[in-house]
Motif scaffolding. Structure first.
Motif, short mmCIF file in Angstrom:
data_model
loop_
_atom_site.label_atom_id
_atom_site.label_comp_id
_atom_site.label_asym_id
_atom_site.label_seq_id
_atom_site.Cartn_x
_atom_site.Cartn_y
_atom_site.Cartn_z
N ALA A 119 -30.70 -8.98 91.35
CA ALA A 119 -31.20 -9.08 92.90
C ALA A 119 -29.84 -9.14 93.51
O ALA A 119 -29.84 -8.20 94.53
CB ALA A 119 -31.82 -10.51 92.94
N HIS A 120 -28.97 -9.65 93.01
CA HIS A 120 -27.64 -9.66 93.75
C HIS A 120 -26.92 -8.11 93.79
O HIS A 120 -26.38 -7.66 94.56
CB HIS A 120 -26.47 -10.86 93.12
N ARG B 14 -28.81 -5.77 96.04
CA ARG B 14 -28.14 -6.01 97.41
C ARG B 14 -26.64 -5.47 97.75
O ARG B 14 -26.65 -4.82 98.73
CB ARG B 14 -27.86 -7.67 97.42
N THR C 56 -39.13 -10.10 95.08
CA THR C 56 -37.74 -10.03 95.36
C THR C 56 -36.91 -8.79 95.55
O THR C 56 -36.29 -8.69 96.47
CB THR C 56 -37.33 -11.12 94.31
N LEU D 282 -35.31 -6.90 98.84
CA LEU D 282 -34.15 -6.43 99.05
C LEU D 282 -33.74 -5.16 99.05
O LEU D 282 -32.75 -4.74 99.84
CB LEU D 282 -33.09 -7.13 97.54
#
Ligand code: C5P
Length: 414
Positions: free
Chosen positions: A23-24, A27, A52, A56
């Motif tokens: 997820a990071h 991003r 999620t 993003l």
């Protein structure tokens, strides 16, 4: 450095605990200006939800090959053509096996076959799974198929183990995507094989003989060779260092395993660098069970036998299969004399000699100064260059530059 601005990145996520870091990663890729679309395997959705990733990236996440609604939008072949880069993070052992064998049994593996994009993966798994010969074979096959493998890193694992298998941090993955490996450089088109780190020779199931080598010099050389554009294969003894971006790593423990891997890979290499601190001896017959302390004797005699000299074996390959061979000599006295002797005796083309009796140099240190010596076709005295005290990364660049000069000289004389 290349920019990710406007790059179309297809991010594949498979079923590892490291999926939460994806997820990071998504991003960061977006923040770097890339267009990002996400494909998740069935298992990945047990670790992180498509919602999620959708939030993003601002794009619907694809999870299934046979999804009529998604196919009506952007079909999987179109999606495969859309991508400039196929980035899989984390890549599990199972996904690596399926990709290595050309399966197309879900969306992500099908996209791999249908896409001509640059391919990059960040493996993540338990350290024993990573070290398993089957995974190592698959990693080798994937690298041969054009995949750039990032990591894995070594350290504490979610399962409690310690060792190689951690996914690189998202920041490191983004940095690797924007750095030189895969781009053209002075070593593009060359294959360089290296050995690094110590070897570990078992005495019994829980004890072994080893040495202080940290592997830092060999890893710095591998990183430098990849930055210069070479295909790099790093045969590594047990060390706690991350695999440099773009480097294919083959993990071994004993000198005999290193010897076998070196001979297998040297024959289709342009250059071979022996940087490993190979144990000179191994136990003649490692005990099958833990050796017991005995009350009836104060001493214990171990019978040791000589290990093969790996670099000498590579240097002795027939001329048609023999790469340019570069060795190392760590000495505490008469540096030049012992290094020249090693250069000749082992049949090397070049040797990097350093004085390990000087403080702050050599084993485990971050700095090193070296005397480079190479054989010359037109003279019995070797060529010679003394470097200043450099970081291991700077010294690696210097050694690689000399190695490229030797390769060019050799090609010119053929
Ligand atoms: O003989 P010595 O160990 O000092 O030689 C060092 C060089 O030989 C290094 O390049 C090392 O990687 C290589 N070597 C090897 N196999 C051995 C011993 C040393 O490849 N068994």
């Amino acid at each position: 450095m290349s920019s990710l601005l406007g790059q179309r990145i297809l991010l594949g996520i498979s079923a590892g605990i490291a999926a939460y870091k994806s997820a990071h990663l998504a991003r960061l890729l977006k923040k770097s200006g890339a267009e990002v679309r996400v494909v998740m395997t069935d298992g990945a959705q047990a670790f992180i939800t498509p919602l999620t990733l959708q939030a993003l990236t601002g794009e619907a996440v694809r999870t299934s090959l046979l999804d009529p609604d998604a196919e009506a939008g952007m079909g999987h072949i179109e999606l495969a053509r859309w991508a400039d880069t196929l980035l899989i993070a984390p890549a599990t052992a199972d996904l690596m096996a399926r990709l290595a064998h050309g399966h197309a049994d879900d969306l992500l593996t099908t996209l791999n076959l249908a896409s001509e994009a640059r391919r990059v993966m960040a493996p993540a798994m338990n350290q024993a799974m990573w070290r398993h010969p089957a995974t190592q074979r698959n990693a080798e096959q994937l690298a041969a198929d054009g995949w750039q493998l990032l990591g894995p890193d070594a350290g504490d694992q979610a399962c409690g183990d310690v060792g190689p298998g951690r996914m690189l941090e998202p920041e490191e993955i983004v940095a690797a995507l924007t750095s030189a490996p895969g781009e053209r450089g002075p070593a593009t088109g060359l294959t360089i094989t290296l050995t690094a780190g110590p070897t570990r020779e078992p005495l019994d199931p829980v004890r072994y003989l080893t040495n202080q080598s940290s592997g830092k010099m060999g890893y710095a050389l591998a990183a430098s060779a990849a930055r210069l554009g070479a295909r790099v294969r790093l045969i590594s003894g047990p060390v706690s260092l991350a695999t440099p971006p773009g480097v294919e790593r083959i993990d071994v423990e004993t000198a005999e395993q290193m010897h076998a891997a070196a001979l297998r890979l040297a024959v289709d290499s342009d250059a071979f660098i022996g940087c490993a601190a190979v144990a000179d001896y191994r136990a003649a017959a490692p005990a099958a069970h833990k050796l017991k302390k005995r009350d009836d004797a104060d001493g214990l005699t171990l019978e040791l036998v000589k290990n093969p000299d790996i670099i000498a074996a590579v240097a002795a390959l027939p001329a048609t299969e023999r790469p340019l061979v570069v060795g190392f000599a760590a000495e505490t006295q008469e540096l030049e004399r012992y290094a020249v002797d090693k250069l000749t005796r082992k049949g090397l083309d070049m040797i990097v000699a350093n004085d390990v009796s000087l403080a702050g140099q050599g084993f485990g240190a971050d700095h090193n100064a070296a005397l480079l010596l190479w054989r010359r076709a037109d003279s019995t005295t070797p060529g010679c260059h003394q470097t200043a005290t450099l970081t291991k990364a700077e010294l690696a660049d210097t050694i690689l530059r000399h190695l490229l000069e030797r390769l060019i000289a050799r090609q010119a004389s053929e």
